[in-house]
Scaffold this motif. Structure first.
Motif, PDB file in Angstrom:
ATOM      1  N   TRP A 112       0.818  -1.212   0.000  1.00 47.05           N
ATOM      2  CA  TRP A 112       0.000   0.000   0.000  1.00 47.05           C
ATOM      3  C   TRP A 112       0.856   1.268   0.000  1.00 47.05           C
ATOM      4  O   TRP A 112       0.412   2.323   0.417  1.00 47.05           O
ATOM      5  CB  TRP A 112      -0.996  -0.007   1.171  1.00 47.05           C
ATOM      6  CG  TRP A 112      -2.172  -0.920   0.928  1.00 47.05           C
ATOM      7  CD1 TRP A 112      -2.194  -2.061   0.186  1.00 47.05           C
ATOM      8  CD2 TRP A 112      -3.499  -0.769   1.443  1.00 47.05           C
ATOM      9  NE1 TRP A 112      -3.439  -2.632   0.205  1.00 47.05           N
ATOM     10  CE2 TRP A 112      -4.254  -1.867   0.970  1.00 47.05           C
ATOM     11  CE3 TRP A 112      -4.104   0.167   2.255  1.00 47.05           C
ATOM     12  CZ2 TRP A 112      -5.602  -2.035   1.288  1.00 47.05           C
ATOM     13  CZ3 TRP A 112      -5.452  -0.004   2.580  1.00 47.05           C
ATOM     14  CH2 TRP A 112      -6.192  -1.085   2.098  1.00 47.05           C
ATOM     15  N   GLU A 113       2.087   1.163  -0.501  1.00 44.32           N
ATOM     16  CA  GLU A 113       2.949   2.328  -0.662  1.00 44.32           C
ATOM     17  C   GLU A 113       3.237   2.613  -2.141  1.00 44.32           C
ATOM     18  O   GLU A 113       4.211   3.274  -2.483  1.00 44.32           O
ATOM     19  CB  GLU A 113       4.254   2.150   0.119  1.00 44.32           C
ATOM     20  CG  GLU A 113       4.044   2.087   1.628  1.00 44.32           C
ATOM     21  CD  GLU A 113       5.332   1.942   2.414  1.00 44.32           C
ATOM     22  OE1 GLU A 113       6.290   2.706   2.178  1.00 44.32           O
ATOM     23  OE2 GLU A 113       5.387   1.030   3.279  1.00 44.32           O
ATOM     24  N   CYS A 114       2.375   2.066  -3.012  1.00 44.55           N
ATOM     25  CA  CYS A 114       2.416   2.349  -4.451  1.00 44.55           C
ATOM     26  C   CYS A 114       3.666   1.801  -5.142  1.00 44.55           C
ATOM     27  O   CYS A 114       4.291   2.483  -5.964  1.00 44.55           O
ATOM     28  CB  CYS A 114       2.281   3.853  -4.716  1.00 44.55           C
ATOM     29  SG  CYS A 114       0.677   4.536  -4.232  1.00 44.55           S
ATOM     30  N   HIS A 115       3.989   0.543  -4.837  1.00 41.18           N
ATOM     31  CA  HIS A 115       5.102  -0.124  -5.492  1.00 41.18           C
ATOM     32  C   HIS A 115       4.699  -1.426  -6.210  1.00 41.18           C
ATOM     33  O   HIS A 115       5.440  -1.905  -7.064  1.00 41.18           O
ATOM     34  CB  HIS A 115       6.187  -0.502  -4.470  1.00 41.18           C
ATOM     35  CG  HIS A 115       6.803   0.652  -3.770  1.00 41.18           C
ATOM     36  ND1 HIS A 115       7.689   1.505  -4.387  1.00 41.18           N
ATOM     37  CD2 HIS A 115       6.681   1.100  -2.497  1.00 41.18           C
ATOM     38  CE1 HIS A 115       8.082   2.431  -3.525  1.00 41.18           C
ATOM     39  NE2 HIS A 115       7.479   2.209  -2.380  1.00 41.18           N
ATOM     40  N   ARG A 116       3.573  -2.019  -5.850  1.00 42.11           N
ATOM     41  CA  ARG A 116       3.330  -3.424  -6.180  1.00 42.11           C
ATOM     42  C   ARG A 116       3.252  -3.696  -7.679  1.00 42.11           C
ATOM     43  O   ARG A 116       3.819  -4.670  -8.156  1.00 42.11           O
ATOM     44  CB  ARG A 116       2.052  -3.903  -5.491  1.00 42.11           C
ATOM     45  CG  ARG A 116       1.842  -5.413  -5.567  1.00 42.11           C
ATOM     46  CD  ARG A 116       2.959  -6.187  -4.914  1.00 42.11           C
ATOM     47  NE  ARG A 116       2.601  -7.604  -4.713  1.00 42.11           N
ATOM     48  CZ  ARG A 116       3.413  -8.502  -4.188  1.00 42.11           C
ATOM     49  NH1 ARG A 116       4.634  -8.143  -3.800  1.00 42.11           N
ATOM     50  NH2 ARG A 116       3.021  -9.749  -4.032  1.00 42.11           N
ATOM     51  N   ARG A 117       2.523  -2.881  -8.439  1.00 41.58           N
ATOM     52  CA  ARG A 117       2.419  -3.139  -9.873  1.00 41.58           C
ATOM     53  C   ARG A 117       3.796  -3.139 -10.520  1.00 41.58           C
ATOM     54  O   ARG A 117       4.146  -4.053 -11.274  1.00 41.58           O
ATOM     55  CB  ARG A 117       1.530  -2.077 -10.545  1.00 41.58           C
ATOM     56  CG  ARG A 117       1.503  -2.165 -12.058  1.00 41.58           C
ATOM     57  CD  ARG A 117       0.814  -0.980 -12.712  1.00 41.58           C
ATOM     58  NE  ARG A 117       1.131  -0.931 -14.130  1.00 41.58           N
ATOM     59  CZ  ARG A 117       2.220  -0.370 -14.629  1.00 41.58           C
ATOM     60  NH1 ARG A 117       3.113   0.202 -13.810  1.00 41.58           N
ATOM     61  NH2 ARG A 117       2.451  -0.381 -15.927  1.00 41.58           N
ATOM     62  N   THR A 118       4.607  -2.113 -10.220  1.00 45.48           N
ATOM     63  CA  THR A 118       5.949  -2.014 -10.788  1.00 45.48           C
ATOM     64  C   THR A 118       6.802  -3.208 -10.382  1.00 45.48           C
ATOM     65  O   THR A 118       7.542  -3.767 -11.200  1.00 45.48           O
ATOM     66  CB  THR A 118       6.616  -0.702 -10.332  1.00 45.48           C
ATOM     67  OG1 THR A 118       5.805   0.402 -10.754  1.00 45.48           O
ATOM     68  CG2 THR A 118       8.004  -0.547 -10.927  1.00 45.48           C
ATOM     69  N   ASP A 119       6.703  -3.623  -9.119  1.00 44.01           N
ATOM     70  CA  ASP A 119       7.478  -4.765  -8.642  1.00 44.01           C
ATOM     71  C   ASP A 119       7.083  -6.047  -9.374  1.00 44.01           C
ATOM     72  O   ASP A 119       7.943  -6.817  -9.825  1.00 44.01           O
ATOM     73  CB  ASP A 119       7.273  -4.956  -7.136  1.00 44.01           C
ATOM     74  CG  ASP A 119       7.977  -3.905  -6.297  1.00 44.01           C
ATOM     75  OD1 ASP A 119       8.774  -3.126  -6.851  1.00 44.01           O
ATOM     76  OD2 ASP A 119       7.720  -3.864  -5.077  1.00 44.01           O
ATOM     77  N   LEU A 120       5.795  -6.304  -9.481  1.00 40.65           N
ATOM     78  CA  LEU A 120       5.342  -7.536 -10.128  1.00 40.65           C
ATOM     79  C   LEU A 120       5.772  -7.578 -11.591  1.00 40.65           C
ATOM     80  O   LEU A 120       6.147  -8.642 -12.113  1.00 40.65           O
ATOM     81  CB  LEU A 120       3.825  -7.666 -10.009  1.00 40.65           C
ATOM     82  CG  LEU A 120       3.280  -7.976  -8.608  1.00 40.65           C
ATOM     83  CD1 LEU A 120       1.758  -7.919  -8.612  1.00 40.65           C
ATOM     84  CD2 LEU A 120       3.754  -9.353  -8.126  1.00 40.65           C
ATOM     85  N   ILE A 121       5.739  -6.452 -12.270  1.00 45.99           N
ATOM     86  CA  ILE A 121       6.179  -6.415 -13.666  1.00 45.99           C
ATOM     87  C   ILE A 121       7.666  -6.724 -13.760  1.00 45.99           C
ATOM     88  O   ILE A 121       8.101  -7.504 -14.617  1.00 45.99           O
ATOM     89  CB  ILE A 121       5.854  -5.046 -14.297  1.00 45.99           C
ATOM     90  CG1 ILE A 121       4.337  -4.900 -14.480  1.00 45.99           C
ATOM     91  CG2 ILE A 121       6.574  -4.866 -15.636  1.00 45.99           C
ATOM     92  CD1 ILE A 121       3.889  -3.512 -14.881  1.00 45.99           C
ATOM     93  N   ARG A 122       8.460  -6.142 -12.876  1.00 43.21           N
ATOM     94  CA  ARG A 122       9.906  -6.385 -12.897  1.00 43.21           C
ATOM     95  C   ARG A 122      10.219  -7.865 -12.664  1.00 43.21           C
ATOM     96  O   ARG A 122      11.193  -8.397 -13.205  1.00 43.21           O
ATOM     97  CB  ARG A 122      10.585  -5.522 -11.826  1.00 43.21           C
ATOM     98  CG  ARG A 122      12.092  -5.547 -11.856  1.00 43.21           C
ATOM     99  CD  ARG A 122      12.705  -4.534 -10.917  1.00 43.21           C
ATOM    100  NE  ARG A 122      12.436  -4.802  -9.503  1.00 43.21           N
ATOM    101  CZ  ARG A 122      11.566  -4.120  -8.754  1.00 43.21           C
ATOM    102  NH1 ARG A 122      10.879  -3.110  -9.269  1.00 43.21           N
ATOM    103  NH2 ARG A 122      11.376  -4.430  -7.475  1.00 43.21           N
TER     104      ARG A 122
END
Length: 535
Positions: A476-486
């Motif tokens: 919930w700190e606005c990282h998850r989508r970017t992390d999962l794509i990486r």
């Protein structure tokens, strides 16, 4: 008492009277109005205080969508609450993943829960427009603060020195917005203060070109931003530029096709060892409490989006949205420091399962509300389907009340040292020559010790573990989508969660969804824009 800059950032919005319209087919906003009293006019800058006021507008735009909060919106076609930058980033980074799901059926919002969005999604239009609006503000501020213009206005040497730092901060905020655009949409136009204001179709640049531009800006800003830990709380400094540089290096393979993991390690090490920001030796919950600007957590937060209940007039944007929307069911809103809940956001079963003990008697980061909630989400529109989350609170760390219970005091941590620890560890595992696995292991265990989680061994430190740990520490700190794509686990079938693909048990999705579509409204305004593949 909140830092005075918070009051400047939000209260000035009430007196500036700014309301501009984003026009995607121009290179920038038409912000030189004929009315001499309007914001950003030539005469506006005759007042020496105007420069701080414009800087404040740029910062406050990260939280609120207009000058009076939810009402007078900066962007036509979308309300001030829905066009809050922080709210939109949360929607994009969280609802599209296993970390969050929302019950509401507003417009095309449900398609973000299921990875079924299309180019006519108004929330994609919102984040695309908000990012370019912020860029436009930065560009015009830079046009209005050249040495030539300042000299012509008779600005004294002391104020010129201050404005030089303001200019650097404007450039950083512009680079931050270009990073969001690059991450979400890939190929986007680049406009700077060197482009004339007027009607024309800006040229769409490749994702790699946007990366190169952002990289060059961030590296150059080391010469002009305030030294680390010397700026006012809430304003960026050299450490913020280095942190953002580390982020884009860690994601460089996605953005450009070429990995930059060693560069990521080197920049992370610099931030960790030389910035003056340190890992906060306080309970994890302090980082997300109403007084997180002064309870000891602030030493870890490199870049916060500041919030202040007595200054902000936005009830639907920023942290007000995140807190209100995550309260419902049997939850006690008053215990969260709020005046009620909007019965919207929960988390999904697969994310809860990252925590060995979902009741949070072990890992203190697993702040789930389970009373009256089902783990399974049979009905997306029912708040009590899915565990609720109590990570953020509008209560001070000592249990005392915040200033108000409708608009929170809680600041949103955009960049913090714990993330630099995790980025260092990941880049090291990905083969960075300058990384040290023993150091990486120490960083991860330091994070886990604060959370009351068990110590891990070197053999446990794998990329899969890092992805899970990033979820546990940074959810919930606005990282998850970017992390999962990486990690190659956002689209496709390598990682499935409930309602991904539109089915209860989850389904594989198309790989082209790793990029969002260019909003159809942006293409209508600028027909030279090329849509992303698959849309």
């Amino acid at each position: 008492m909140k830092n005075s800059f918070k009051y400047i950032s939000y209260l000035l919005l009430l007196i500036l009277g700014l309301n501009m319209t984003l026009t995607s087919c121009t290179n920038d906003l038409e912000v030189i109005p004929t009315d001499d009293d309007e914001f950003l006019s030539e005469t506006f800058f005759e007042n020496p205080n105007s420069y701080m006021q414009v800087l404040s507008k740029m910062y406050s735009g990260l939280y609120v969508g207009g000058n009076d909060g939810d009402g007078s919106a900066d962007i036509t076609g979308i309300g001030g609450d829905f066009s809050s930058y922080l709210r939109l980033l949360f929607v994009m980074q969280e609802f599209t993943t296993d970390e969050a799901i929302i019950a509401w059926a507003d417009g095309t919002l449900p398609t973000l829960n299921t990875q079924k969005w299309s180019p006519n999604n108004e929330f994609l239009y919102g984040v695309y427009s908000r990012a370019f609006y912020q860029i436009s503000l930065s560009n015009e501020f830079l046009r209005q603060t050249t040495d030539e213009k300042l000299t012509a206005r008779g600005v004294d040497a002391a104020l010129k020195t201050q404005i030089a730092t303001f200019r650097a901060e404007a450039r950083f905020l512009r680079a931050f917005s270009y990073t969001q655009l690059m991450d979400l949409f890939g190929n986007v136009p680049i406009t700077t203060e060197n482009d004339a204001v007027g009607f024309y179709y800006p040229v769409q640049k490749s994702r790699a070109e946007v990366f190169a531009y952002v990289e060059s800006e961030l590296k150059d800003l080391d010469n002009s931003l305030a030294p680390s830990r010397t700026n006012e709380y809430g304003r960026v400094d050299k450490a913020a530029a280095k942190f953002l540089l580390a982020q884009i290096y860690l994601n460089a393979k996605v953005y450009t096709g070429t990995e930059r993991n060693n560069d990521a390690v080197k920049v992370c090490a610099d931030v960790i060892n030389n910035s003056g920001y340190t890992f906060a030796n306080v309970p994890y919950r302090y980082l997300f409490s109403a007084d997180n600007d002064r309870n000891g957590a602030q030493v870890e937060t490199i870049f916060p989006i500041v919030s202040d209940g007595n200054a902000i007039r936005a009830t639907g944007g920023g942290m007000s949205f995140i807190l209100h929307a995550s309260i419902g069911g049997s939850m006690d809103a008053a215990a969260q420091g709020m005046n009620g809940g909007w019965q919207g956001i929960r988390t999904r079963k697969e994310f809860v399962q990252l925590f060995p003990d979902a009741t949070a008697t072990g890992d203190k980061r697993g702040t789930f509300h389970t009373d009256g909630q089902t783990l399974d989400i049979a009905n997306v529109g029912t708040f009590t389907n899915g565990y609720a989350v109590k990570k953020y609170t509008n209560v001070n760390a000592d249990g005392s009340a915040a200033q108000r219970n409708d608009i929170p005091d809680t600041d949103f941590p955009v960049f913090r040292i714990a993330d630099a620890y995790l980025m260092y560890a990941e880049a090291t595992l990905r083969g960075a020559a300058d990384g040290n696995l023993t150091t990486a292991l120490g960083y991860v265990n330091k994070i886990r010790a604060r959370a009351n989680a068990s110590t891990i061994l070197a053999t446990d430190l794998t990329l899969d573990f890092i992805l899970a740990e990033r979820g546990r520490e940074l959810f919930w700190e606005c990282h998850r989508r970017t992390d999962l794509i990486r990690f190659g686990k956002f689209s496709g079938g390598s990682k499935i969660w409930q309602w991904k693909g539109g089915t209860k048990d989850g389904a594989s999705t198309e790989s082209f969804r790793d990029l969002m579509p260019i909003p159809s409204t942006a293409i209508q305004a600028n027909p030279t824009l090329k849509q992303n593949t698959g849309y």
